[in-house]
Each structure stands twice: as structure tokens, then as C-alpha cells.
Scaffold this active site. Structure first.
Site, PDB file in Angstrom:
ATOM      1  N   ASP A 111       6.755   4.641   1.709  1.00  0.00           N
ATOM      2  CA  ASP A 111       6.747   3.722   0.583  1.00  0.00           C
ATOM      3  C   ASP A 111       7.419   4.434  -0.592  1.00  0.00           C
ATOM      4  OD1 ASP A 111       6.113   1.479  -0.955  1.00  0.00           O
ATOM      5  OD2 ASP A 111       4.290   2.443  -1.692  1.00  0.00           O
ATOM      6  N   ASP A 148       0.555   4.496  -0.442  1.00  0.00           N
ATOM      7  CA  ASP A 148      -0.418   4.784  -1.491  1.00  0.00           C
ATOM      8  C   ASP A 148      -1.841   4.483  -1.053  1.00  0.00           C
ATOM      9  OD1 ASP A 148      -0.648   2.036  -1.607  1.00  0.00           O
ATOM     10  OD2 ASP A 148       0.539   1.833  -3.428  1.00  0.00           O
ATOM     11  N   ASP A 204      -0.945  -0.833   0.996  1.00  0.00           N
ATOM     12  CA  ASP A 204      -0.361  -0.619   2.314  1.00  0.00           C
ATOM     13  C   ASP A 204      -1.394  -0.397   3.405  1.00  0.00           C
ATOM     14  OD1 ASP A 204       2.296  -0.858   1.483  1.00  0.00           O
ATOM     15  OD2 ASP A 204       2.338   1.209   0.802  1.00  0.00           O
TER      16      ASP A 204
END
Length: 823
Positions: A513, A700, A704
Site C-alpha cells: 500500500d 496499514d 486493508d
């Protein structure tokens, strides 16, 4: 000796009968107790390091029901809320979780027995035992079963549980070391003396010896070997009895059978005649076996060092502030949420909280590994275990006991160490079956040799039992895993699931990410353009003075700057910015069109992409600040390191294409995708997995969560209470991506060592079984071979810790301590 009248029991408060002379030592003073029941309960509390229970209990406990005591009564004190506060964590669903130190764990079969007997029991949600650390992770429903009953059940199996507390753990480890050393010394002295007498017997057989002299040497050999068998080897016999009583043969069964049979046969031969005695072989076998167990015990104590060190970071006392501002020194365990404490310079913060008065620098190096002190102001969060360096701080306590960040990290680490991956469980199962096969094979070998040569039947069977002890096979995996996961935790990568190490070692594709993972997750001023007559320092100071009155996330980007003269009459306009007077000058900072409108200027296209913040007065624009989420300083090097290990790296972000493309370009990542929802990321993971990739997802840990759960293995950069809810198998506690690279290398080394250990132990046991059965291995050589195989396995696992950092440095992230944003 009779007691004088009027003395009451220290534990229950009842009068002590005049004919009872029992005491328990508390705070270095003998305290009278009225019966054996109170004596046992009080001794249990003191022995577990819970002496403080007596200082803070509201009233005496009441007398145990039966002096003979039912076993649950021995552990009844651990049901007390004040006692449980020190080591029991209450989960959000109302259940409880505790880590227990278990006496008597010598092999995987011991842990399997405890798990098997408690799994599925009423009220027990989960029980995980790790013989490599000597600890059990217990989760139970207190409405259905009490902790004392579960502990009593473990006690009836022959394993005595204790709470995992820093002082109690040290005390227990010291007692275990002293006991093991005493037995080792007895076995060593007995072995040396028995070997000396054996030399005389061996030479006497070749050169002739009078029968009286031979009988004398046999008698003195028996004399020196008897303490070795009856004292030094006693834990082995007790373990075998426990295994047989529970119909679960472990490695103590063949070992005790070899020692007991060899000693008994030698005694018989000594008094009734026979060809040869085996006192020297039995003493040697016991000594070498105790050496292997001592090395394993030392490795287990080192494996527990990280989690135990976490508990020691918190001080034992704190200065609590009363309503009138007076200070009162109280035990840290007595603090409650909402209490205010004063942290003087040089003192350690006792629990998690928020600064309500004062500014100071805080040393968080024991938690973060960052050597530079961190500035903390009023309103900032601080974590228990960090040290105040400069000025006094008043802190409002928010989390105490098992709810603190230090305790939470310790629980995650203990949970990781308590679980065993599939290949470890397979090795344990093979070891259990191997014991059964060895016992059956020994019976067959004895019967065959009895027919061929009765004189050789016993020594060959004895050598076979000694040589094929599956100690090394049982220690091969858990010892390496314990050392490996501790190494990774020391590097800032906390393993929270059993199979994570195995999967991480096979990773060949990493999906990252962007926001909060590749970037710092907070806005920063990355460029300043001066547009007027003021200097860059002046415009930055004015901006900081104005933004101090704003709660907008962009305002945090100016926090690091030193404010100029404080802004007066601040006024915030939602969605536009903030204005105020600085040195008598009306100024605005915020959206470019809003600032330029105040100055009577047209919109400037240079500042129209949404990343710019303008500062201006009623006549002109003074400065422009570009605000962005800065890339982590170690991100580029970490990506390069992953790619150098033949790992493909890509970005899957929900951010806009422009910042994602810019981040990918600067980091050297060829494939990136923007505007991705969690569902889109999960679809991408499925595509990669279908193509044969082993995928590591790094995110994080909040938005997610589905993606982290769907990856082969996942790591989260997380903070605060969200850490407990993460779906990731690993937590990047240090908040640095380079810890992921070192963790991946550690995982590969750990798996390599595990494979080496399994190969070494399996090869040894498989080769020694036929050699011993054919009579090529004498008992003394079998004892040496068994010990060397165990030592090789443990020492090979210890190689994983060679470069481990001292203490628990770099094991928690600044983000965990300070809070922050996740996008």
C-alpha cells in the site's frame, strides 16, 4: 513448641492454635499461619512473586476448606481480581487470557499432553504450550470455569503452572537453574568416580583380579552411582511415571527404562554374580542427558528474555496526584484510568497516558530503538516504560496493567511463541510415534539376542534405548523457532501467527500500500516558495503561529516549526483556512483562491493542483507551501534490497494516479495501480496467487484488513488499539520497511536451521537404531551420541541469535507511541 495465645493467621485472620507452629516468609519476615491449607496457599502466592497481594487486599482471605487441600484450593488465590490484574488480560468479548510458566516441560510430548487434556474442556477456549520456552498461553471463559481449576488440572497432570510475571519468572528460572546445576554436579562427580572404578574392572578382566577385589570395586561403583540414579535422574523417572499414568509415552519413558534397567541389573549382578556391571554407563548417560537438558533450559530462558524484559520496563511505583495536588507514592499496579501522576526528570513513565501539564523530552529508546530523545508537549500521548529526561510532566493515565502498549506487545509475542506451525506439529507427532517404535523394537531385539547370545541381550537392548532417545528430534523445530522469532522481534518485526515464518521464507512477490506504508502517513511541508519581502524563516514562523489555532490535519505539517509572535483574534473558515493578526497585521493561510481573494489578486494557476497552501495579507501573497505525504526515508533502500533478493515489488494504492506514479518512479517500482478499493486489491492478490506467486501484503492494517487476511502472509504498520484488531500475520513494530527486509532474511535463516536440525536428528536416530540393535554401539558410546545430537541441535539453533540487538530495542514503533493517521 507451642504458640502463645492471641496470635492470628497472617493469611486468613483466624486464631492460630497453640499447638501449630507454621510460618510463611513475607517481606523477609516469618508470618504465622493457622493450618497447612493457609500455609500452602500463602506459599503459592509468595513463590509466584505476588507478595504485593497481601499489601493491598481489603481483608483476610478466609480459611481454606480442607487442610489436606483439594488441589484447586492451592491455586485459589489466582482467582482474586487484584492478583489477576498483574497477569490476566480481559478480552473485549468478556473472556480472559493469561501466559503461564509451566514446571516440568522437557519435550514436545509434555506440551501435547497438556493441550490434549484441556482442549475442548468446559470454559477453555484455547491452550497452547511451547516446550521451547516452557510457557502456556491460556484463554478461557471465567463465567464457565475458574483459573484455579484449570491450573489445578495442569498440576494433576504433573506440571505446576505459575503466572508469567517479571519477578516471579526470574525467581522460577533461578530455582530451576540451581536445581539443575545441583543434579548435574552430583551426576558429574558420580560419573567420574564410576568411570575410575570401571577402568580397574576392565583391566582386571584382562590381567586377572581376585574375586574379593572385583566385588569391592563393584560395591563402590554402586555406591557412587546410586545418588546419580536416585537424585540426579529423579526428574526423568517422575516424567516417565507421569507419561505412563496418562498413557502418553514421551521421551522420558525409554530414557528412564534404560537408566532403571541398567542400574537394577547391575545391582543384581553385584550381589548375585554376573559377567559385567553398567554403573559407569548409567552414570555417564545420566550426566550427558542432564547436560543436554541444561543447555536446552538455558536456551529456553534466553528465548523468554524479550517478553520478560518488556515487563521490567514499567516501574514498580508512581507518584499519584491527589485532588489537592499533593503527591502520594503508590504501586504502579494500583493506578486506575483517570489518575494523574507526576513524572519527575529521570523517572520512568508507569503507564500509558496523555500529558496534561508540562513539556519535556522523552527517551523511548528501550521501546523504539531510536537513540534521539523525542519532544512531547501537552496533549501528546506517552507510553509506559519511556523515560522523562528534562522537566516534570503531569500525565493523565488512560491504560494500565494488561491494557498498556507494553503488555499488548508482550501478549502478541507470547502468542506467536506459543503456537507451532504445521511442520513443527508433524515433527512432534513423529517423535511420539518414534518412542513407541523404539520400545517395541527394543523388546524384539532383546528377544532375538536372548536366543542368539543371552549374555549380549541386555547390554545391546540398553545401548539401543540410550542411543535412540528422540531428544534432538523433539527440540529441532521449537528451539529454532523460539530463537528465530525472538530475533525477528528484536529487529522490530513481531510474528503473531504460527505459520508466518515458514511462509515469509518462501515469499517471491510483495504488494505494498502507499499511504501510511511507503509514506509516513502524515502531511509535511516539502517545499516553501517566498513570494514577498519576508525571509523563509519569517513566513514559516507566521504560518506556524496561525496554524496553532487550527485542528485541520494540514495544520500538523507546521507543528515542527517555531512560531513567531502568537496570532491574535484567530478565525477559522471551514474548507478555506484560518486568519488572524500577527504583529498587528491581518494575515490569512489556507486555500490559494481564498488567500488571493483577500489580497484582491487573481487566481494563480501555479498553485491550483491542490497541494499548495498560500500565506498572504490584504495586499499580496507572502509565501506558498507545498504539503505532501513524505516517503519514508528508508523506503527506497528497502525496495532495492527486496528486488536484489529476486522479489517482485508492486504498489496497490487507493490514492490518485499522480502521487502513486510519482512514488513508484522515485522508488524504482515498475508496476503500480491507483484508485484501488480493498476489493480490487484482493482480486489482484488472487491473480498473483493463481499464477503461483507467494504474496506478502504490506498495509496499514485498518482499511486493508480483508487484503491482509487474503495474502499468503501479511505485515501491518499499525498504531493504537487498531493493532489488536489487525488481520496481519506480522506487525512492523519499528515502523520501518527495512525491518521487513531483515525479517525476511531471518525467516529464511530460521527455516534453513530447522531443516538442518530435522535432517541431523532424523539421520542420527535412523542410523543409530540398526547399529545399536546389531551390537556395534556399546552403552557408553550410545550415551555420548545421544547427548551430542541434542547439543548440536540446540547450538545450531542458537546461531540465529548471533547478531541480535541487545534488549528489546527497535521492537516498537514511534507510530505506536504517538498515534497518527492511516489512510
Amino acid at each position: 513448641m507451642q504458640r502463645e495465645a492471641g496470635i492470628t493467621c497472617f493469611h486468613c485472620g483466624e486464631p492460630v492454635p497453640s499447638d501449630i507452629d507454621l510460618t510463611v516468609t513475607v517481606d523477609d519476615e516469618p508470618r504465622p499461619v493457622c493450618c497447612h491449607g493457609c500455609h500452602a496457599v500463602a506459599s503459592t502466592i509468595v513463590g509466584a512473586g505476588l507478595d504485593a497481594f497481601y499489601q493491598f487486599r481489603p481483608e483476610p482471605n478466609g480459611r481454606p476448606e480442607d487442610a489436606g487441600i483439594a488441589e484447586p484450593t492451592l491455586y485459589a488465590s489466582f482467582d482474586e481480581p487484584r492478583v489477576q490484574k498483574e497477569f490476566v488480560y480481559s478480552t473485549p468479548d468478556g473472556h480472559c487470557e493469561a501466559s503461564l510458566l509451566v514446571d516440568g516441560l522437557y519435550c514436545a510430548a509434555c506440551g501435547w499432553l497438556i493441550e490434549r487434556s484441556l482442549t475442548g474442556a468446559d470454559g477453555v477456549d484455547e491452550i497452547r504450550v511451547n516446550p521451547a520456552t516452557g510457557r502456556a498461553l491460556l484463554r478461557w471463559n471465567p463465567d464457565t470455569v475458574s483459573l484455579s481449576r484449570v491450573m489445578a488440572h495442569m498440576g494433576r497432570l504433573g506440571y505446576r503452572p505459575h503466572p508469567v510475571l517479571a519477578d516471579a519468572t526470574d525467581s522460577q528460572a533461578n530455582r530451576e537453574r540451581r536445581g539443575a546445576m545441583r543434579r548435574l554436579i552430583v551426576a558429574g562427580l558420580g560419573m567420574m568416580q564410576a568411570m575410575m572404578f570401571a577402568v580397574g574392572l576392565y583391566f582386571g578382566q584382562y590381567y586377572g583380579m581376585e574375586a574379593s577385589h572385583e566385588q569391592f570395586l563393584r560395591l563402590v561403583s554402586m555406591l557412587v552411582a546410586t545418588p546419580v540414579v536416585l537424585y540426579a535422574a529423579l526428574p526423568i523417572f517422575l516424567g516417565a511415571f507421569r507419561d505412563l499414568r496418562n498413557l502418553r509415552p514421551g521421551m522420558d519413558v525409554p530414557v528412564s527404562l534404560a537408566i532403571g534397567a541398567g542400574y537394577s541389573a547391575s545391582v543384581w549382578i553385584t550381589f548375585f554374580g554376573g559377567p559385567e556391571v553398567y554403573f559407569d554407563s548409567i552414570a555417564m548417560f545420566t550426566f550427558f542427558l542432564l547436560i543436554a537438558r541444561y543447555v536446552e533450559m538455558a536456551a529456553r530462558h534466553r528465548a523468554n528474555a524479550t517478553t520478560d524484559a518488556l515487563a521490567r520496563l514499567v516501574p514498580t511505583t508512581a507518584l499519584r496526584l491527589a485532588a489537592n495536588g499533593t503527591e502520594e507514592e503508590v504501586p504502579s499496579g494500583d493506578l486506575q484510568p483517570g489518575d494523574r501522576v507526576r513524572i519527575r526528570p529521570g523517572a520512568t513513565i508507569p503507564a500509558d497516558g496523555v500529558i496534561v501539564r508540562g513539556d519535556s523530552s522523552v527517551d523511548e529508546s528501550m521501546l523504539t530503538g531510536e537513540s534521539d530523545p523525542q519532544r512531547r508537549n501537552t496533549g501528546d500521548r506517552v507510553v509506559g516504560g519511556s523515560v522523562n529526561l528534562e522537566d516534570s510532566l503531569d500525565v493523565r493515565i488512560e491504560q494500565t496493567g494488561q491494557d498498556t502498549m507494553v503488555s499488548h506487545i508482550g501478549r502478541l509475542l507470547r502468542r506467536a511463541q506459543s503456537q507451532r506451525p504445521a511442520f513443527a506439529r508433524l515433527a512432534d507427532q513423529v517423535a511420539r510415534y518414534f518412542v513407541t517404535v523404539v520400545l517395541l523394537a527394543a523388546a524384539v531385539v532383546f528377544a532375538v539376542w536372548w536366543q542368539l547370545d543371552p549374555a549380549l541381550a541386555f547390554p545391546i537392548t540398553l545401548a539401543m534405548l540410550v542411543a535412540t532417545c528422540p531428544c534432538a528430534l523433539s527440540l529441532a523445530t521449537p528451539t529454532a523457532l523460539a530463537v528465530g522469532t525472538n530475533r525477528m522481534a528484536g529487529d522490530g518485526l513481531l510474528i503473531t501467527r504460527a505459520d508466518a515464518v515458514e511462509t515469509l521464507a518462501r515469499v517471491n512477490h510483495v504488494v505494498l500500500d502507499k499511504t501510511g506504508t511507503l509514506t509516513e502517513g502524515r502531511l509535511s511541508v516539502v517545499e516553501t516558495r517566498v513570494l514577498g519581502e519576508l525571509s523563509e524563516q519569517q513566513v514559516t514562523g507566521i504560518a506556524a503561529a496561525l496554524e496553532q489555532h487550527s485542528e485541520h490535519p494540514i495544520a500538523r505539517a507546521f507543528k515542527a516549526a517555531s512560531a513567531a509572535t502568537p496570532a491574535e483574534q484567530p478565525q477559522s473558515t471551514r474548507g478555506a483556512g484560518i486568519e488572524g493578526e500577527v504583529d498587528g497585521r491581518r494575515l490569512r493561510i489556507g486555500r490559494p483562491d481564498w488567500v488571493l481573494e483577500h489580497a484582491g489578486l487573481p487566481v494563480d494557476a501555479r498553485f491550483g493542483d491542490g497541494a499548495w497552501i498560500l500565506l498572504g495579507d490584504s495586499q499580496s501573497a507572502l509565501a506558498a507551501f507545498r504539503v505532501a505525504d513524505r516517503l519514508r526515508p528508508e523506503a527506497a533502500e528497502s525496495i532495492a534490497q527486496l528486488q536484489s533478493r529476486s522479489i517482485t515489488v508492486e504498489i496497490a494504492s487507493g490514492d490518485a494516479p499522480e502521487p502513486v506514479a510519482d512514488a513508484a518512479r522515485r522508488l524504482g517500482i515498475a508496476r503500480w495501480t491507483a484508485r484501488m478499493t480493498p476489493e480490487h486489491k484482493l482480486e489482484r492478490l488472487r491473480e498473483l496467487q493463481a499464477s503461483g506467486a507467494t504474496v506478502l501484503m504490506v498495509g496499514d492494517g485498518i482499511n486493508d484488513a480483508p487484503v491482509l487476511a487474503g495474502a499468503n502472509v501479511s505485515a501491518a504498520l499499525n498504531e493504537g488499539t487498531a493493532l489488536a484488531q489487525t488481520s496481519a500475520a506480522m506487525i512492523l513494530l519499528a515502523g520501518r520497511l527495512d525491518r521487513l527486509v531483515s525479517g525476511l532474511d531471518s525467516a529464511r535463516r530460521t527455516m534453513r536451521v530447522i531443516r538442518q536440525n530435522l535432517a541431523l536428528s532424523a539421520t542420527y536416530n535412523a542410523s543409530m537404531l540398526p547399529l545399536a540393535a546389531m551390537g556395534f554401539v556399546p552403552p557408553w558410546l550410545a550415551a555420548i551420541g545421544m547427548t551430542l545430537s541434542s547439543l548440536v541441535v540446540v547450538l545450531n539453533a542458537r546461531r540465529l541469535a548471533r547478531r541480535q540487538r541487545r534488549g528489546i530495542t527497535r521492537s516498537m514503533a514511534p507510530e505506536l507511541l504517538q498515534g497518527g493517521s492511516s489512510a
